[in-house]
Enzyme design. Structure first.
Site: not given
Ligand SMILES: [Zn+2]
Length: 165
Positions: A46, A88, A130-131
């Protein structure tokens, strides 16, 4: 289309709250196309617009067989729990354990401004959470209850190699 530079966690831009997308124009289409190309090149799951320095509420998620564009996404419903490893693109080479809902239903707009709903489980649900947190200036490192040490990373790699045999 063009690759965009992915900002890393020391950049203050990643700590800011993004504004809603209000113009569904060529500029947005270019941003989304560039984000897709950038995500594919980085081999990620993502990518959120602030990660490429744009403080607007837009996210790309790789569903495996295709990529989905989420403009102004909002979570409608969550359920269950999953506990697992997360990383990430803005925090390279660091992984942590984060608890997330196992199911997430959201609504978002597409590049033309049309609203739709989408639901996902497991990795997709994790990625949605998360995004969307990126859009409010948060990183997974704030949510992780344990960040993996170098030794734990080595151990994990070895176990993966064993599993593959
Ligand atoms: Zn991230």
């Amino acid at each position: 289309m063009a690759l965009r530079n992915i900002l890393t966690s020391e950049n203050e831009t990643l700590k800011k709250v993004c504004r809603p997308v209000t113009s569904f124009d060529d500029r947005l289409a270019t941003l989304l196309d560039d984000m897709k190309e950038t995500l594919a090149a980085a081999n990620g799951v993502g990518l959120a617009a602030p990660q490429v320095g744009i403080l607007r509420r837009a996210v790309i998620v790789d569903l495996g067989d295709r990529m989905i564009e989420l403009v102004n996404p909002k979570i409608l419903e969550t359920s269950g729990e999953q506990d697992g490893m997360e990383g990430c693109l803005s925090v390279p080479d660091h992984y942590g354990l984060v608890k997330r809902p196992n199911y997430v239903k959201l609504e978002a707009q597409d590049r033309h401004g049309d609203w739709f709903e989408y639901e996902g489980e497991e990795l997709i649900a994790r990625c949605f959470c998360h995004e969307l947190e990126h859009l409010d200036g948060h990183l997974f490192t704030e949510k992780a209850y344990h960040m993996l040490t170098d030794e734990e990373m080595d151990q994990l790699m070895q176990n993966q190699e064993k599993d593959a045999e």
